[in-house]
Design a protein around this motif. Structure first.
Motif, PDB file in Angstrom:
ATOM      1  N   UNK A 140       0.839  -1.191   0.000  1.00  0.00           N
ATOM      2  CA  UNK A 140       0.000   0.000   0.000  1.00  0.00           C
ATOM      3  C   UNK A 140       0.877   1.245   0.000  1.00  0.00           C
ATOM      4  N   UNK A 141       0.722   2.062  -1.020  1.00  0.00           N
ATOM      5  CA  UNK A 141       1.427   3.347  -1.117  1.00  0.00           C
ATOM      6  C   UNK A 141       2.934   3.190  -0.910  1.00  0.00           C
ATOM      7  N   UNK A 142       3.531   2.320  -1.719  1.00  0.00           N
ATOM      8  CA  UNK A 142       4.981   2.106  -1.684  1.00  0.00           C
ATOM      9  C   UNK A 142       5.464   1.582  -0.333  1.00  0.00           C
ATOM     10  N   UNK A 163      16.625  -3.914   1.665  1.00  0.00           N
ATOM     11  CA  UNK A 163      18.020  -4.073   1.266  1.00  0.00           C
ATOM     12  C   UNK A 163      18.266  -5.373   0.507  1.00  0.00           C
ATOM     13  N   UNK A 164      17.591  -6.428   0.916  1.00  0.00           N
ATOM     14  CA  UNK A 164      17.806  -7.735   0.282  1.00  0.00           C
ATOM     15  C   UNK A 164      16.640  -8.656   0.626  1.00  0.00           C
ATOM     16  N   UNK A 165      16.516  -9.710  -0.168  1.00  0.00           N
ATOM     17  CA  UNK A 165      15.506 -10.749   0.057  1.00  0.00           C
ATOM     18  C   UNK A 165      16.239 -12.068   0.285  1.00  0.00           C
ATOM     19  N   UNK A 166      15.759 -12.845   1.264  1.00  0.00           N
ATOM     20  CA  UNK A 166      16.376 -14.135   1.542  1.00  0.00           C
ATOM     21  C   UNK A 166      15.330 -15.241   1.537  1.00  0.00           C
ATOM     22  N   UNK A 190       4.539  -7.989  -5.353  1.00  0.00           N
ATOM     23  CA  UNK A 190       4.993  -7.105  -4.283  1.00  0.00           C
ATOM     24  C   UNK A 190       6.301  -6.408  -4.612  1.00  0.00           C
ATOM     25  N   UNK A 191       7.224  -7.162  -5.259  1.00  0.00           N
ATOM     26  CA  UNK A 191       8.571  -6.647  -5.526  1.00  0.00           C
ATOM     27  C   UNK A 191       8.938  -6.908  -6.979  1.00  0.00           C
TER      28      UNK A 191
END
Length: 259
Positions: free
Chosen positions: A39-41, A63-66, A115-116
């Motif tokens: 929602x809204x960035x 910063x990162x996704x794991x 989402x990303x």
């Protein structure tokens, strides 16, 4: 004596089973009614049964996704997805925020893409060369041999069975060798490594705080090196490391960051 062994064995299994039940119960309470909303960035995460917790993660702070896959979850095709965020977590000391506590790897990419969308999820990994295989288990013999010698000497003849420790250690290290890899896709770096759980670490170039290429004397002889990446997360940083890659590949990663 025989009944004593049986009782001890049953007690150990009962303790492990009880610990597992407690772990499942705690997880259920902590992640009850878990939801993620964009929602809204911002990503808004809510969870909890006895205590409702809510956190807002600005997308520009990610910063990162794991992806974290322990052996059992990996066996059944499930993973946990966490976010390394510069804004911290549910507590003051948290640096990881769970995005999906447990989800099938077949189903995870669709919601992640929604989402990303800036991340690439389907990448082809470059693996360590075959000559790097011994480097994964070479150091273990330095601490294994004293244990085996002591057990064999003081607990002879049963102590000789301590040699069997070599088998699981080599299997785990070989598993680590088979899991390790990296991929570069545009401005994104993916590192995959394993201790016991397999970790897939995905980071964009502009989020990397530091990158280091490490090489021992023995690695240098075989043109092998390791790479370590650090990003800001919580109150401190978090790192990911891919060990015993081809030296040419680590140089490629370093040049990619420098450009």
């Amino acid at each position: 004596f025989k009944y004593g062994v049986v009782i001890i064995t049953i007690t150990i299994f009962a303790a492990f089973f009880l610990a597992w039940v407690v772990s499942v119960l705690i997880t259920f309470i902590n992640y009850y009614d878990f939801t993620v909303v964009e929602e809204e960035e911002r990503l808004i995460v809510t969870r909890g049964l006895l205590e409702k917790k809510r956190i807002t993660i600005p997308l520009n702070r990610i910063q990162a996704i794991k992806f974290i896959e322990n052996p059992i979850r990996q066996l059944f095709g499930y993973t946990t997805v966490v976010v390394e965020s510069a804004s911290g977590g549910f507590g003051k000391n948290d640096k990881q925020i769970t995005l999906f506590p447990l989800i099938s790897k077949k189903e995870v990419y669709k919601p992640l893409q929604q989402l990303l969308p800036q991340f690439e999820w389907d990448v082809t990994l470059i693996r360590p060369p075959k000559k790097a295989k011994p480097f994964f288990y070479r150091v273990d013999f330095l601490w294994l041999m004293p244990i085996i010698i002591i057990c064999s000497y003081f607990f002879f003849p049963l102590g000789i069975l301590s040699f069997l420790l070599v088998v699981p250690v080599i299997l785990i290290r070989f598993w680590q060798y088979k899991s390790t890899g990296f991929a570069i896709r545009g401005h994104q770096l993916t590192l995959v490594y394993r201790v016991i759980s397999r970790i897939t670490f995905i980071v964009e170039k502009n989020r990397i705080q530091a990158m280091e290429s490490k090489q021992s004397v023995f690695q240098k002889r075989r043109n092998i090196a390791s790479i370590q990446v650090t990003v800001m997360s919580g109150m401190a940083g978090t790192s990911a490391r891919a060990s015993n890659l081809n030296e040419h590949d680590t140089e490629t990663i370093m040049r990619w960051l420098e450009k």
